[in-house]
Structures are given as C-alpha cells and as structure tokens.
Scaffold this active site. Structure first.
Site, mmCIF file in Angstrom:
data_model
loop_
_atom_site.group_PDB
_atom_site.id
_atom_site.type_symbol
_atom_site.label_atom_id
_atom_site.label_comp_id
_atom_site.label_asym_id
_atom_site.label_seq_id
_atom_site.Cartn_x
_atom_site.Cartn_y
_atom_site.Cartn_z
ATOM 1 N N ASP A 2 0.852 -1.186 0.000
ATOM 2 C CA ASP A 2 0.000 0.000 0.000
ATOM 3 C C ASP A 2 0.893 1.243 0.000
ATOM 4 O OD1 ASP A 2 -2.304 1.424 -0.078
ATOM 5 O OD2 ASP A 2 -2.946 0.945 1.960
ATOM 6 N N HIS A 19 -3.405 13.984 0.879
ATOM 7 C CA HIS A 19 -3.549 13.089 2.029
ATOM 8 C C HIS A 19 -2.317 13.127 2.934
ATOM 9 C CE1 HIS A 19 -4.627 9.710 4.561
ATOM 10 N NE2 HIS A 19 -3.502 9.106 4.226
ATOM 11 N N GLU A 47 -10.357 3.995 4.561
ATOM 12 C CA GLU A 47 -9.554 4.752 3.610
ATOM 13 C C GLU A 47 -10.003 4.375 2.206
ATOM 14 O OE1 GLU A 47 -5.313 4.384 4.364
ATOM 15 O OE2 GLU A 47 -5.415 5.902 5.947
ATOM 16 N N GLU A 49 -9.491 3.830 -1.419
ATOM 17 C CA GLU A 49 -8.304 3.583 -2.233
ATOM 18 C C GLU A 49 -8.652 2.861 -3.537
ATOM 19 O OE1 GLU A 49 -4.946 1.953 -0.187
ATOM 20 O OE2 GLU A 49 -5.364 3.032 1.680
ATOM 21 N N ASP A 101 -8.938 0.405 3.005
ATOM 22 C CA ASP A 101 -7.860 0.074 3.943
ATOM 23 C C ASP A 101 -8.302 0.496 5.347
ATOM 24 O OD1 ASP A 101 -5.328 -0.477 5.011
ATOM 25 O OD2 ASP A 101 -4.585 1.531 4.556
ATOM 26 N N ARG A 127 -7.162 4.171 14.113
ATOM 27 C CA ARG A 127 -6.216 5.285 14.252
ATOM 28 C C ARG A 127 -5.538 5.321 15.618
ATOM 29 N NH1 ARG A 127 -5.341 6.131 9.019
ATOM 30 N NH2 ARG A 127 -7.175 6.901 7.911
ATOM 31 N N GLN A 162 -2.947 2.557 15.533
ATOM 32 C CA GLN A 162 -1.951 2.882 14.501
ATOM 33 C C GLN A 162 -0.995 3.983 14.953
ATOM 34 O OE1 GLN A 162 -3.725 4.375 10.858
ATOM 35 N NE2 GLN A 162 -1.728 4.968 10.047
ATOM 36 N N LYS A 191 -3.755 -1.688 11.017
ATOM 37 C CA LYS A 191 -4.209 -1.876 9.629
ATOM 38 C C LYS A 191 -4.477 -3.339 9.295
ATOM 39 C CE LYS A 191 -2.934 2.296 7.628
ATOM 40 N NZ LYS A 191 -3.782 3.144 6.758
ATOM 41 N N THR A 226 -8.909 -5.678 5.225
ATOM 42 C CA THR A 226 -8.830 -4.802 4.060
ATOM 43 C C THR A 226 -9.863 -5.346 3.079
ATOM 44 O OG1 THR A 226 -6.443 -4.602 4.432
ATOM 45 C CG2 THR A 226 -7.269 -3.887 2.279
ATOM 46 N N GLU A 281 -9.034 12.692 8.118
ATOM 47 C CA GLU A 281 -8.983 14.011 7.484
ATOM 48 C C GLU A 281 -10.309 14.761 7.614
ATOM 49 O OE1 GLU A 281 -6.812 14.170 3.501
ATOM 50 O OE2 GLU A 281 -6.961 12.014 3.857
#
Lengths: 425, 425
Positions: A121, A128, A191, A193, A225, A229, A232, A245, A249, A354
C-alpha cells in the site's frame, strides 16, 4: 437501507472478471463477468465453444476458483476473450449465451477474485500526506522522501476480504486517561483507495520502468484500507502501521481491465517530476475516475467523500516501478494500492482522520447523528465510475459493515486519539 | 573459503524437516530430514512403510515440493513421524533405511521449506531498539509502544529465499552530497534473526494468548533480514521500512521442531511484564540458543556477532500473540521473525548498523580489511546451536553472498548514511 445495484457500471464496454458462485447451478466458485444486472459464468461459455479460437487460453481456466492462472496469461489473451464476449453481445445480446450461464446478480455470491501474493500500500496523494501529517504531528509538509518517490509499506495479505464481508472492530494497545490499554479500538476509520491486481509476474531481481509496469497490471479494484487510528498512531514509531491496519482490508469483487478503462486515460493535473528515469511516465498515465465514499446507517446514506484518481501526485505505475526498484519482483495476484485518494477541500477527504481533523470536528450524517470515527453497524461503501455516471464503465462497490464490540463510549474518540498522539510523538 | 558442514548440529536428537532435491534419484524437490552429513528423503521411507501406523498422515504428503501440507497437520502427527524416525535409528542407524533414500548432504540442493503466506518481522531485542534508535536518531530509549508490546512490521513474502541464494545489491533512493540519487545502496547490512514457521492456521478474527501461540508453531529457522540502511533511513518516515528491506530475506533450509528444542527451554533473564493478559507467557517461554554471525571473504571467516535468543525482551510467542491480537489470523507457512538479536556489548551486536555505529566506526575483518557495511562478494553466514556445540541440536546455517554493482567507493558509506539521517530526521 436499500442496497444500490450499480448495474449501469456494467455495460458491454466494461466486461470485468470476477469469481462467483450460485447454488444450485454454479455451486463451486468460478470465473464470471457481468452485464448490467446479470452474471455470466465463463466456463459455460468456454464449454459452449465461444473461446475455442483463442490460442493460449488453457482448457478449464475459467472453472478455477481464483483468476490467478487467467491473470498470468499474456494481455492479448485477455483482449481476445473480451472481443469474443463483445462480438457475441453485439450479435444477439445475452440471448446469445447458453441459458444456464446467465444468472441474476442478486442470486450470485462473489468471492475473492485472486489468491493474493503480497499486498503493498502506498501514499500517492499529496493532499492526504499533507493533511494526515498536519493532523497527526502538527507539522506542515510531506515526508522528505515523498518528493522523490511514492512512499509505501507492506500490508497483510491474509486479511484481505471481498466486498460484503463484515469487519470486526479490532482490539489493540493505545493510551487513554494516562495509561496504555488493550481494548477495542475507539477510532476505526476507512480509507478510500484504488488498487492494481498484478497479472504478468516479474522475476526477483528485475526492475521496471513506470511505463513498462502497466503491462503487468491485470486490472483494477477499489480497496478500503480499514484503519484503527488510536492503535496505529501509538504503534507507528518507528516501523510504521501494523495491527492498526492488518485486521481487515476490503476489495471490490470485479476486476476492471485496462482495456475497459483505456478510453478514460488522462494526465495528472500536476504530475510528479521524478529525477530518476524509471519513475517517468507517459503523459496519459492515469484515468479519469471519480471515487465516492458513503457511510450507510440503518436509515440513511451519507456521501462523505468524492475525489478523483487523476489528482494523485504519484500514479499506480509509478508506485509499482518504485516497489520493484530494489529487486523484490512481482507475483500474479499481488495487490498494489494507491493509499487514500483525497482532494484538497472539504468533501474530498478520503478518510475520517482528514474529514474530522483527527476526530476533533465530527461530521454529521443525514440521520442527524455525528461521527468522529465509525460506529458499530456502520457500513462504508466505496464506489467509482470512469468518465461519468453514464459511461457504462464503473467498479460497482467495495462495501463492508463494521461489527463488534459495544464498549466504545461515543464521545471518547477525539480524547483518545489526542492522548495517543501525545504519547507517540 | 571452505564451507562448514555443521554435521554436529544434526544428531538423531534433532531430525529437522526440509525440502531437498538431488539428481538423478530425487530430481523433484521433496521432503527430507538430515542425520549428520546425510539427507534422508521421507517419501522413500513412507513408501517403505515406516510411517504406515501413523493415523492422519496423508499419503504422498512427503512427495510434495513444500512442507505446508505437513506443517498444517496436528502436532501429534509431527511427533509420531519423529518417533518413528528415532526408533528406526536406534534399531539400526541409517542402514535401517532403504539405500535410495539416503544421500550425502553435499549432493543435495535445498529449497524453500514452505510456501510463505505472510512475513511479519519484529523488534524483540531491547538492546537492538535502543542501539539502533540512538545511532539513527541520537535519542536515548525505546519507542513508546515497546514497553507494552513487541513492535513489528509486515515484510515482503515474495523475496524470501533459501540459504545459498546470492543477494544482488539493491538500488534505491537516498541522499548523497546534497542531492537525492537513485543508485546501488552503499550501506548493505545483515540482521541476525530467528523465526517461527507457522503450522496450524488461525482463522481471521480469532485471537491467541502467547501460551497458546506455541501450538501454532511448526518449527524454527534462522533468518537474515538484509537491510540497505541508506535507502531504509530515507524512506522510513512515516510508514516504516520498505525498499530498504524488500529486496531479499534469507532463511535456513532446515525447520527445527519444537520437539527437538524442548530440552533447551529456558526463561528470559529479564522477561517483559506486559499489562495485557494475552501477552503473558509461561516462565519457560524461550530457548537456550546461541546465535552467531560471520562475514566470509575469499580468504577468511570473521565472527562479527555472538548473541543469545533468550536475551530478547519479547519472545516469539508474544510476537505472534501480538500479531494476531487485532484479528488478522495466521496461515500455514507464515513466517514471524524476532528482529535483530543483539546483546548489550561489543561482539554481541546482530547487525553492522550497531557494530559500526552507523558506519562511523568500521570493524576490521581477519584479513585486515575494514567494513562499514558489506562489500560485493562478502558472504554472511548465520548459525545457531541449542545448549552448546556438543548438544547435537543446531540450525546449520543461513548463508548468502552479496553480489552486484561495483559502484560503491569503499570510504563513502559513513558519509552517505550521515547525510541520509540528516535529511530524514
């Protein structure tokens, strides 16, 4: 909440490949394509002789339960299968196919399209990396290497699942109220992606230019993904994301081919200017693809992001060329993903980190409820179309529902993430 | 330089499993064990009826070209195969086996013992994280999460190779003389590691205690996590190591079983005191194993490290329990490694980054030449014994020769690494 069918993504200009099953006629998972709201099982067409003129297409390849063997074949074989399907459809539509080969999409279960080798990844979006960096560390700007190559990490292959698979809320270590706990994450994020599924392998020790990397891409899928947080941020220094993570997925089930996407080739608005030759790309090195994320609760769907693949600073071929630049090689079924696809303004952020400024400014869903991060029961649905909604070429969706522990007090997210940041940084 | 045979590592108390081939009698790679300097092909013994009384041992499992199917069987089956071999050896030594099953180790090529699923690497050594952190950043102490769990990252599975495979010097981006170049690494290092090969799988979403994790270990190998420090240091912020590690990882060919190692169980001298229940271990949670690294040039062998597995702060069962704590599951053939095994004084550092203080204090080999990092043509050989050299139970070796570009000026290493550090940190 009613599900969307996305049938307009699957015109005869698309013709993706996937692995489906449907009791009682196609109980064993096997290769299929999709037209509108119909799934067509390809081994039935092969047995009916539709592909008999195609040299190099092994007998029974569409009866296998992954697309790996087909994906590893030369691009010309994929193109001949595509042309045979299109010719039949032009000749007589779905009626041209044996009855038993065609099923309603509502009766078909989709499975993982490939047996994944390695999953890599990346962080290809300048928006981002700047947003996430500012939110997580308070520092402005991208990491030092980002100007020179896309930054990536190795993800976990064993926990990649197909769209529709529920995702259990992960447990992990993170700081809260002055102590580090092992507890269900209180900051589960998605996320948005985009990912390449590799076809033609590259031997260990060989390298590729970004332009040549395209020849190794079998097709593309959407990818969520999922990221915890709090876990992580605490674990990242210095080896990067891991437990935060690796719990799950999600990928979309239909692999969209480069041939279906070729009319939508475009240039990045501000292409990366790499100094190293192998990362240089042709002008038309990306696709005009609009990506969307929605949070679906029991009653409502709320669009939380619309963003554009072409706005990524680094393209997927550049990411692939960088990945193999040291000599690690590629295997058929490897997945290489873009990282979060974000734009530079509200409504274009591809993850809640975000959108909510690290949980500090919750967003409000259409049902009036607020989200710093995801609640148990929330479904995240990512979708994408090439060109526009009327193009006939889209990705369907990559969907997953967060399930699991009810331990999380709904107001605790931003406090916990802040605490984690203070300890980790 | 003459190779070592390590035959004293392979007494009848060891009986490891590996995949070997030998033309013309055993051309197809298949399962084997080793006694002293003889390799015994297990399918020949199976066909001769040696294992006929073992329930649950599938017909032909030793004729396969990886150990995955055997490794996934219950521990009791592995133990019964071991007992059958030991009984035969006690009965009549090697003469008890059919002639065609026995070959000299010098005539046998060894192959990858398993088809690797995912590869996860950890930092289990407190000495290593403190040394490497101080050298790379100037900061004293371990990362914040290290006190709570072993820190890990996902490595690349496709580039894991068996001992004896030459490792090409990787290319990558790093800063030198004020600009970032894409060039052969000038700071290629080894890392002396120990790794578990997983047997019994764990379904996605399930968790394990460290004590229960031992049931999922098929056996152990040595591992060299080759690292290009200039590339690695530049790329690490914030997603961790990637191109600086993914070009090649070497493992030893013989998988040493928990049964062979059980007489050597011991306690870590300063065991980790985790606050979370799943990371607690039994007192005898590691092994008395001494690990050694040597750099071999054309003329000389120089021991560059002797260290002890038992001195790791976190054990492999703890690393495995942490890995799956979020729910990612395990597959047979997954590899989980300890990270560099270092002690706290000169001669006990498991990589050149530590031995040479980041390239600033070169070590001197027996031939009088100095090394900041590895030169093309250098072979790194890692070996290990349980108990002591006379125990009869060892790992043989994990060996690889660095080959490739001659571009590196021999004095440039420390300058380059320092430049990389200044840009990255």
């Amino acid at each position: 909440m009613a599900t969307k069918s996305y049938e307009h993504h699957f015109s005869s200009a698309n013709l993706p490949f996937g692995i489906g099953s449907s009791a009682p006629t196609h109980e064993k998972p096997q290769a299929a394509t999709r037209i509108d709201d119909s799934v067509i099982f390809l081994n039935d067409l092969a047995e009916d002789g539709l592909f008999s003129g195609i040299e190099g297409l092994p007998h029974g390849v569409f009866a296998l339960d992954t697309l790996n063997e087909f994906a590893a074949l030369p691009r010309e074989v994929h193109q001949q299968v595509r042309r045979a399907l299109q010719a039949a459809l032009e000749d007589g539509g779905l009626s041209r196919f044996p009855d038993k080969s065609v099923e309603s999409v509502s009766k078909v279960a989709m499975h993982m399209p490939v047996r994944v080798g390695d999953f890599s990844d990346f962080s290809c979006s300048l928006d981002h990396v700047q947003n996430a960096g500012r939110i997580a560390t308070g520092k402005i700007g991208a990491p030092p290497a980002f100007a020179h190559h896309p930054i990536g990490y190795q993800g976990r292959a064993s926990s990649i699942v197909v769209s529709g698979t529920p995702i259990p809320r992960p447990k992990g270590h993170f700081p809260t109220a002055g102590e580090v706990v092992f507890s269900p994450s209180t900051a589960v994020d998605y996320e948005l992606e985009f990912a390449a599924v590799m076809g033609k392998p590259l031997p260990w020790g060989e390298q590729l230019s970004a332009a040549a990397a395209e020849d190794h891409i079998f097709g593309y899928v959407l990818l969520n993904d999922w990221s915890a947080r709090d876990i992580q941020v605490f674990e990242m220094p210095p080896l990067g994301p891991f437990i935060g993570k690796n719990f799950g997925t999600t990928i979309s089930p239909w692999v969209i081919t480069p041939d279906a996407l070729s009319p939508f080739k475009t240039s990045p608005p501000s292409p990366a200017q790499p100094t190293s030759k192998h990362l240089k790309v042709d002008p038309l090195s990306t696709y005009d693809i609009q990506t969307t994320a929605e949070i679906i609760t029991e009653d409502t769907r709320t669009v939380t992001c619309t963003s554009k693949l072409a706005e990524l600073h680094w393209t997927l071929p550049q990411a692939i060329a960088h990945l193999v630049s040291g000599g690690c090689g590629l295997r058929t079924g490897d997945i290489v993903a873009t990282g979060t696809i974000s734009g530079h303004q509200t409504g274009q952020y591809g993850c809640l980190l975000e959108s909510t400024e690290g949980g500090r400014k919750p967003i409000v869903l259409k049902d009036g409820s607020a989200r710093s991060y995801l609640k148990d029961g929330d479904t995240v649905e990512i979708s994408a179309v090439a060109g526009g909604e009327d193009s006939g070429v889209g990705f369907g969706c990559c969907s997953g529902r967060l399930v699991g522990s009810k331990l999380t007090p709904p107001h605790a997210c931003k406090v916990l993430l802040q605490a984690a940041l203070e300890v980790a940084l």
